[in-house]
Design a protein around this motif. Structure first.
Motif, PDB file in Angstrom:
ATOM      1  N   LEU A  53       1.149  -1.256  -0.205  1.00  0.00           N
ATOM      2  CA  LEU A  53       0.083  -0.727   0.207  1.00  0.00           C
ATOM      3  C   LEU A  53       0.632   0.951   0.083  1.00  0.00           C
ATOM      4  CD1 LEU A  53      -3.485  -0.923   1.926  1.00  0.00           C
ATOM      5  CD2 LEU A  53      -2.737  -0.579  -0.306  1.00  0.00           C
ATOM      6  N   LEU A  79      -3.952   8.005  -0.665  1.00  0.00           N
ATOM      7  CA  LEU A  79      -5.449   8.015  -1.312  1.00  0.00           C
ATOM      8  C   LEU A  79      -5.340   9.964   0.399  1.00  0.00           C
ATOM      9  CD1 LEU A  79      -7.251   5.265   0.599  1.00  0.00           C
ATOM     10  CD2 LEU A  79      -6.874   5.788  -1.687  1.00  0.00           C
ATOM     11  N   ARG A  80      -6.380  10.704  -0.788  1.00  0.00           N
ATOM     12  CA  ARG A  80      -6.976  12.195  -0.629  1.00  0.00           C
ATOM     13  C   ARG A  80      -7.993  11.710   0.563  1.00  0.00           C
ATOM     14  NH1 ARG A  80      -5.713  11.079  -6.390  1.00  0.00           N
ATOM     15  NH2 ARG A  80      -4.093  12.998  -6.677  1.00  0.00           N
ATOM     16  N   ARG A  81      -7.575  12.318   1.716  1.00  0.00           N
ATOM     17  CA  ARG A  81      -8.353  12.030   2.652  1.00  0.00           C
ATOM     18  C   ARG A  81      -9.772  12.874   2.841  1.00  0.00           C
ATOM     19  NH1 ARG A  81      -7.559  13.016   7.644  1.00  0.00           N
ATOM     20  NH2 ARG A  81      -8.424  13.428   8.044  1.00  0.00           N
ATOM     21  N   SER A  82     -10.972  12.051   3.007  1.00  0.00           N
ATOM     22  CA  SER A  82     -12.590  12.265   2.876  1.00  0.00           C
ATOM     23  C   SER A  82     -12.954  13.109   3.265  1.00  0.00           C
ATOM     24  CB  SER A  82     -12.696  10.339   2.376  1.00  0.00           C
ATOM     25  OG  SER A  82     -14.058  10.815   3.156  1.00  0.00           O
ATOM     26  N   VAL A  86     -16.141  12.832   4.127  1.00  0.00           N
ATOM     27  CA  VAL A  86     -17.277  12.101   4.640  1.00  0.00           C
ATOM     28  C   VAL A  86     -17.296  12.589   6.491  1.00  0.00           C
ATOM     29  CG1 VAL A  86     -18.570   9.602   4.550  1.00  0.00           C
ATOM     30  CG2 VAL A  86     -16.282   9.753   2.780  1.00  0.00           C
ATOM     31  N   THR A 123     -18.626  11.028   9.088  1.00  0.00           N
ATOM     32  CA  THR A 123     -19.332   9.537   9.675  1.00  0.00           C
ATOM     33  C   THR A 123     -20.655   9.865  10.091  1.00  0.00           C
ATOM     34  OG1 THR A 123     -17.314  10.456  10.913  1.00  0.00           O
ATOM     35  CG2 THR A 123     -17.021   8.472   9.351  1.00  0.00           C
ATOM     36  N   ARG A 128     -23.612   9.552   7.861  1.00  0.00           N
ATOM     37  CA  ARG A 128     -23.052   8.282   7.229  1.00  0.00           C
ATOM     38  C   ARG A 128     -24.392   8.582   5.875  1.00  0.00           C
ATOM     39  NH1 ARG A 128     -21.066   3.893   9.407  1.00  0.00           N
ATOM     40  NH2 ARG A 128     -23.149   2.511   8.297  1.00  0.00           N
ATOM     41  N   THR A 129     -23.610   9.278   5.245  1.00  0.00           N
ATOM     42  CA  THR A 129     -24.560   9.002   3.717  1.00  0.00           C
ATOM     43  C   THR A 129     -24.098   7.485   3.566  1.00  0.00           C
ATOM     44  OG1 THR A 129     -23.145   9.922   2.589  1.00  0.00           O
ATOM     45  CG2 THR A 129     -25.240  10.907   3.011  1.00  0.00           C
ATOM     46  N   ASN A 130     -25.301   6.618   2.307  1.00  0.00           N
ATOM     47  CA  ASN A 130     -24.915   5.742   1.407  1.00  0.00           C
ATOM     48  C   ASN A 130     -23.499   6.306   0.766  1.00  0.00           C
ATOM     49  OD1 ASN A 130     -25.372   3.761   2.871  1.00  0.00           O
ATOM     50  ND2 ASN A 130     -27.559   4.135   1.309  1.00  0.00           N
ATOM     51  N   VAL A 159     -20.401   7.562  -0.439  1.00  0.00           N
ATOM     52  CA  VAL A 159     -18.591   7.877  -0.379  1.00  0.00           C
ATOM     53  C   VAL A 159     -18.816   9.195  -1.627  1.00  0.00           C
ATOM     54  CG1 VAL A 159     -16.199   7.258  -0.131  1.00  0.00           C
ATOM     55  CG2 VAL A 159     -18.505   5.849   0.627  1.00  0.00           C
ATOM     56  N   ARG A 205     -16.331  11.835  -3.237  1.00  0.00           N
ATOM     57  CA  ARG A 205     -15.644  12.011  -3.680  1.00  0.00           C
ATOM     58  C   ARG A 205     -15.129  13.773  -3.360  1.00  0.00           C
ATOM     59  NH1 ARG A 205     -15.982  10.679  -9.827  1.00  0.00           N
ATOM     60  NH2 ARG A 205     -17.674   8.310  -8.611  1.00  0.00           N
ATOM     61  N   TRP A 207     -12.340  14.905  -2.127  1.00  0.00           N
ATOM     62  CA  TRP A 207     -10.493  15.702  -2.205  1.00  0.00           C
ATOM     63  C   TRP A 207     -10.710  16.950  -3.396  1.00  0.00           C
ATOM     64  CZ3 TRP A 207      -9.035  15.845  -7.221  1.00  0.00           C
ATOM     65  CH2 TRP A 207     -10.025  14.708  -8.365  1.00  0.00           C
ATOM     66  N   LEU A 226     -11.003   5.738   4.183  1.00  0.00           N
ATOM     67  CA  LEU A 226     -10.607   6.677   3.326  1.00  0.00           C
ATOM     68  C   LEU A 226     -10.049   8.224   4.161  1.00  0.00           C
ATOM     69  CD1 LEU A 226     -13.554   6.469   1.466  1.00  0.00           C
ATOM     70  CD2 LEU A 226     -11.715   6.919   0.277  1.00  0.00           C
ATOM     71  N   GLU A 233     -21.611   0.209   1.546  1.00  0.00           N
ATOM     72  CA  GLU A 233     -22.598  -1.675   1.887  1.00  0.00           C
ATOM     73  C   GLU A 233     -22.003  -1.804   0.485  1.00  0.00           C
ATOM     74  OE1 GLU A 233     -23.934   1.656   2.383  1.00  0.00           O
ATOM     75  OE2 GLU A 233     -24.153   1.925   4.765  1.00  0.00           O
TER      76      GLU A 233
END
Lengths: 416, 196
Positions: A63, A69-72, A74, A76, A79-81, A83, A85, A87, B12, B66
């Motif tokens: 890895l 990976l760019r920081r997301s 999101v 939490t 928590r939507t379904n 993800v 993008r 970045w 992520l 999910e």
């Protein structure tokens, strides 16, 4: 259910039921045994290929070699379904949209003007004689149709009494309008005739050319034909090629020299043999004006096969064995025509042997229309022509005065 | 235990250990899928590892966290297909058949006759599985190669438990008929049930 039992995937209740049944039913027990056997075989055969190492270590070791990976962004807690993008900053899509709009308007403003014009322009008015008018799509007002005017899709053209008009469409296709005619140019290969008489010279192409009238539809690919429309019926005459005529009930294919007539609301489509040449002669005199041809070639990038007509030239020898004769008078003789009402006037040019013009004279239309006459006398203005051994006489028709040519049979001169 | 989506979110955010957890969870399934495609060439482990790396790289583009399992399955299939395409030329010349025997000989287990027989049996099983409807094949491989539970199979293929149960039941019946004449070498006690 057996498979699930073997795989230990039955719920407790189901398992109890099945096991009870197996205890009572020898047939099912045998089946189960077989099933177990094949399952055992499969497990055994595959066992030697089972994953032997834990992949986790190997994957994690690799890895760091990859881009982090760019920081997301999101959320939490929410928590939507999806993800996101996340970045790039939020304003980036907005900026991109604005840039696109700016670029589009820049390109639009810089776009060559004549290319925008040419978008729905399908031709040009190539010749117009008499009271003719044009009406653009969606406009109420009519304007006088002028030569070299561009034709746009949907434009309507009307000719007045005694008038003629020639429309050059892309292709190149020539549409010639007789008097009291109304047509709508719907595209470079689609014309509607509302009334009147129209001759077509259609450029050959894969795309079909379509003429629609209130009572019929005419389809061709490339040919020379005429359509005459009056409120009751449509008459189609073919001079060259192949033309299909339909009227919603019947269909006919016409060959050169054939004519079809169909009446509105009537089923029948009558065809007959006719002399297409003489019927369509009225259209022959119409040729594109130079101005219009220039517009076609420059704006629409089209080459027009303008008809190059040979001028009638007569050569006259003035020398005899002893001496050169001095010429004082010329005589032109022609074949008198039964129907000479549409004859055109002529200009006569006289040149010497070095092709220097000596004089010119016009012969008016009336001379030819008068059926009692079949020759005309032209007097040389001023002194007789003396020092030329050969004279060239050129006779040029003026089609603005009529569509019909006169066939000259003889040119003679009186020598002294 | 954290669910897949939670682990994906953590990845992520830069938590590579979370991805390690996902690898542990799915390595059996990914490896079995890779084996299904490239097993003949002994490349299943390589392809599986490649698939996990490819998935990690495209993780920001995963739409529904999910559904990490089915998404990983599609990436694995794609990786395997790409691998096959890349190596096709090299392997086209070699017949894939002897691989089983070589693998067995390398293991050094049992007498040579036994090894040959094992190779042949594997071919028969392989052919039987190939004759199944396509959508049965992967669940069968997942079940018998890695002994995945129905739940694990569902999580990876995206099918419902009932569907998987039906598929394995029907596939089991067909395989039983196709392989009726073959005997397991050891007795029935050798296979073990999946732990629930």
């Amino acid at each position: 259910m057996l498979q699930a039992w073997i795989d230990n995937e039955l719920g407790n209740a189901e398992r109890v039921i099945l096991e009870q049944h197996l205890a009572e039913c020898p047939a099912c027990s045998v089946t189960l045994k077989k099933h177990q056997k094949s399952a055992a075989l499969l497990f055994e055969v595959f066992s030697e290929f089972r994953l032997k190492h834990d992949l986790r270590k190997g994957v994690l070791e690799h890895l760091p070699e990859m881009d982090p990976l760019r920081r997301s962004v999101v959320d939490t807690a929410q928590r939507t379904n999806v993800v996101r993008r996340g970045w790039f900053p939020k304003w980036v899509p907005l900026l991109a949209a604005m840039l696109l709009v700016a670029l589009a308007s820049l390109i639009y403003s810089q776009w060559p003007q004549d290319m925008i014009v040419a978008k729905d322009v399908v031709g040009v008015v190539a010749h117009s004689f008499g009271q003719n008018s044009s009406q653009e799509l969606g406009r109420d007002s009519q304007m006088t149709a002028r030569v070299a005017e561009l034709i746009q899709c949907g434009e309507r053209f009307s000719t007045g009494a005694g008038a003629r008009m020639l429309l050059a469409l892309l292709g190149p296709t020539q549409v010639k309008l007789n008097e009291n005619t109304r047509v709508v140019v719907r595209g470079d290969r689609d014309v509607h005739i509302e009334e009147g008489r129209v001759s077509f010279d259609v450029a050959k192409a894969e795309r079909k050319f379509q003429v629609q009238t209130p009572s019929a539809k005419v389809t061709v690919h490339g040919t020379n034909f005429e359509v005459q429309v009056d409120p009751e019926r449509t008459v189609v005459t073919v001079r060259a090629g192949r033309v299909t005529v339909e009227n919603g009930f019947a269909q006919a294919e016409l060959l050169p020299g054939e004519q079809a007539a169909c009446a509105a609301g009537r089923e029948s489509l009558n065809t007959a043999k006719v002399d297409a040449d003489s019927l369509m002669r009225w259209a022959d005199g119409l040729t594109p004006d130079k101005e219009a041809v220039a517009v076609l070639t420059s704006t629409l990038g089209m080459t027009v096969p303008a008809e190059l007509r040979a001028e009638q030239f007569f050569v006259l020898r003035t020398e005899t064995e002893e001496r050169d004769l001095a010429v004082t008078t010329f005589y032109l003789t022609w074949e008198a025509d039964k129907d000479a009402s549409d004859c055109c006037a002529y200009d006569v040019f006289v040149y010497n042997d070095k092709m220097v013009e000596l004089f010119r004279q016009r012969i008016e239309k009336a001379v030819f229309v008068d059926r009692s006459q079949s020759s005309v006398e032209i007097k040389v203005p001023g002194n007789p022509i003396e020092d030329a051994s050969v004279l060239h006489i050129k006779i040029v028709p003026d089609f603005t005065t009529g569509a019909k040519e006169t066939s000259f049979t003889k040119v003679s001169a009186l020598g002294i | 235990m954290l669910d897949d989506a939670e682990l994906v979110f953590r990845c992520l955010e830069g938590d590579t250990e979370a991805y390690g957890e996902l690898v542990t969870r799915y390595q059996g399934a990914v490896y079995a899928t890779a084996f299904y495609y490239a097993g003949r060439y002994g490349a299943a482990e390589d392809v599986a590892q490649e698939a996990f790396l490819a998935a990690f790289r495209s993780l920001p583009w995963l739409k529904e966290a999910e559904k990490f399992g089915p998404w990983l399955k599609s990436i694995t299939c794609r990786t395997a297909a790409n691998w096959l395409r890349r190596h096709q030329k090299r392997y086209l010349k070699e017949t894939p058949l002897p691989f089983r025997r070589i693998a067995a000989i390398e293991d050094g287990k049992g007498p040579p006759s036994d090894i040959v027989e094992r190779g042949e049996r594997f071919e028969r099983v392989q052919q039987a599985i190939d004759s199944l409807p396509e959508r049965y094949r992967l669940p069968v491989i997942l079940r018998y190669l890695q002994e995945l539970s129905y739940e694990e199979i569902c999580a990876f293929t995206g099918e419902s438990t009932d569907e998987v149960r039906g598929i394995l039941q029907r596939a089991g019946r067909q395989l039983r008929d196709l392989l009726a004449d073959l005997d397991a070498q050891e007795d029935d006690s050798k296979w073990h049930r999946a732990h629930k």
